[in-house]
Design a protein around this motif. Structure first.
Motif, PDB file in Angstrom:
ATOM      1  N   SER A  61       0.845  -1.202   0.000  1.00  0.00           N
ATOM      2  CA  SER A  61       0.000   0.000   0.000  1.00  0.00           C
ATOM      3  C   SER A  61       0.881   1.252   0.000  1.00  0.00           C
ATOM      4  O   SER A  61       1.979   1.244   0.578  1.00  0.00           O
ATOM      5  N   THR A  88      -9.924   1.440  -3.060  1.00  0.00           N
ATOM      6  CA  THR A  88      -8.620   2.046  -3.344  1.00  0.00           C
ATOM      7  C   THR A  88      -8.530   2.347  -4.831  1.00  0.00           C
ATOM      8  O   THR A  88      -9.083   1.606  -5.663  1.00  0.00           O
ATOM      9  N   LEU A  91       0.346   1.219  -6.977  1.00  0.00           N
ATOM     10  CA  LEU A  91      -0.327   1.308  -5.672  1.00  0.00           C
ATOM     11  C   LEU A  91      -1.246   2.527  -5.616  1.00  0.00           C
ATOM     12  O   LEU A  91      -1.112   3.468  -6.404  1.00  0.00           O
ATOM     13  N   ALA A 110      -5.388  -3.328   1.548  1.00  0.00           N
ATOM     14  CA  ALA A 110      -4.895  -3.803   0.243  1.00  0.00           C
ATOM     15  C   ALA A 110      -5.759  -4.966  -0.257  1.00  0.00           C
ATOM     16  O   ALA A 110      -6.147  -5.018  -1.434  1.00  0.00           O
TER      17      ALA A 110
END
Ligand code: NAI
Length: 385
Positions: free
Chosen positions: A192, A221, A230, A367
């Motif tokens: 992450s 995310t 990421l 994540a």
């Protein structure tokens, strides 16, 4: 009262966080800067340490040399701060704890949950003290928020909303700059980016203020700059073990926001709001009442707030003084141990290795959930389930 001896690893010349630690540790005259291995370049580190006033034989070229040197001394350092890049925290912290030193580790404490559990177990078996620098929990009014929640001013807590959203990595043209790029590269940053860097501060603050731990979470995310592997933005919903519901937004592409750490708590009888960029004011709205501004430095707020304020009301206190409050907590904890007495309860608020471990479990949970379209996942480290 003789000063405690303090050492530092990392925080060399030009580093971001080194000066705040040196200011914070020195502010109350409780610690004396005695030893250091300040730079990844041995000669630069030795030279800079001496320029800052370290004796030549305690300005070390690297942390292993410092460990051997300090271990061999009767007057070894009482506390070691680890302020090196993230991937080195575990190895250095573990080595110093195993040798019986007390450690204040920068966040994130480790890169994996397993490493975090190992650090907690080492503390349990050696009795060494390991703190993690969630420095924002040192602000006087953050501590007052916690005290107000604990004494029931808001009643049962329904919601906590935390944000750590800034805009410093929003420029797509800058995304390949090596100083930015590594943060979004899994080989260097781990699983992450933005949540691991900033989101964990917001989540720690939510737990700290509400006095509850995160149990499970669901994360959305996204990499707003598509070349990033990421995430540079995340929205995380979570549930806490005392029944509070949590909402957390973290971002590095929120143009116009500077630091962007804010926390709001809503209970059945009132609400509170505090922002890191205006840390001297806390906004309190009692149910059916009027919005009130609580100023840092007002007399008799709470023991936790009163002991962590230094300058008079109306003069601003800021981040290095929040760090200083973590150091005063640690000085009290170390002294209490040396003197065989219980520590002042109002100082017993420094973030622990357990908090560092919980953060790491949350990072992996975010994540995992982010990859699975926001599936709810357990956010607790296995050893706390
Ligand atoms: P930086 O890159 O500005 O400085 C790192 C320093 O560590 C440099 O002086 C470098 O020479 C030194 N260093 C690197 N490897 C070393 C080694 N093996 N031995 C001794 N020294 C070594 O990094 P920055 O921004 O100061 O961050 C350091 C740590 O602090 C990071 O883990 C970061 O996450 C954390 N941090 C925490 C904040 C907080 O609010 N708690 C805020 C900013 C950073």
């Amino acid at each position: 009262m003789t000063k405690l001896k303090w050492g530092m690893i990392g925080g060399g010349e030009g580093s971001q966080i080194g000066p705040a630690h040196r200011l914070g540790s020195g502010l109350d005259g409780l610690f004396e800067f005695t030893a250091g291995a300040l730079d990844h370049r041995p000669e630069e580190g030795r030279e800079y340490g001496q320029r800052l006033g370290l004796a030549a034989d305690r300005s070390y070229g690297d942390w292993r040399e410092m460990l051997a040197g300090e271990k061999a001394r009767e007057d070894r350092v009482d506390l070691v701060t680890v302020a090196t890049p993230n991937s080195t925290h575990f190895e250095i912290t573990k080595a110093f704890l195993e040798a019986g030193f007390n450690v204040l580790c920068e966040k994130p404490m480790t890169m994996t949950v397993e490493e975090g559990e190992e650090i907690v177990k080492i503390c349990q078996s050696t009795g060494a003290l390991c703190a993690v620098n969630y420095g924002y929990s040192g602000y006087s009014l953050v501590r007052h928020m916690k005290a107000m929640v604990a004494r029931g001013d808001l009643g049962a807590i329904r919601l906590v909303k935390a944000e750590f959203a800034h805009g410093h990595h929003a420029d797509a043209a800058d995304a390949d700059n090596p100083r930015v790029r590594w943060r979004y590269d899994p080989a260097q940053a781990g699983v992450s980016a933005q949540f691991a860097d900033c989101g964990i501060h917001a989540m720690h603050l939510a737990s700290f203020v509400v006095g509850q731990e995160v149990q499970n979470l669901s994360a959305d995310t996204v990499s707003c700059i598509s070349s990033r592997v990421l995430e540079d933005d995340a929205m995380v919903n979570f549930r806490m073990d005392g029944g509070a519901v949590g909402r957390l937004w973290t971002s590095s592409v929120a143009i116009g926001r500077q630091h962007g750490l804010t926390i709001q708590v809503f209970g059945e009888n009132g609400g509170l709001r505090w922002s890191q960029e205006q840390p001297n004011q806390l906004y309190y709205m009692p149910l059916n009442g009027r919005l009130q501004t609580i100023e840092r430095g007002e007399g008799n707020l709470s023991p936790e707030a009163d002991r962590t304020t230094r300058v008079a009301i109306g003069h601003a206190e800021g981040m290095p003084l929040a760090f200083a409050n973590i150091y005063t907590d640690l000085a009290e904890a170390i002294r209490a141990r040396k003197e065989g007495r219980p520590m002042d309860a109002a100082a017993d608020l420094y973030p622990r290795a357990e908090d560092g471990l919980r953060s790491m479990a949350a990072v992996f949970a975010v994540a995992e959930s982010g990859k699975e379209d926001g599936k709810w996942v357990d956010a607790r480290p296995p050893m706390f389930r």
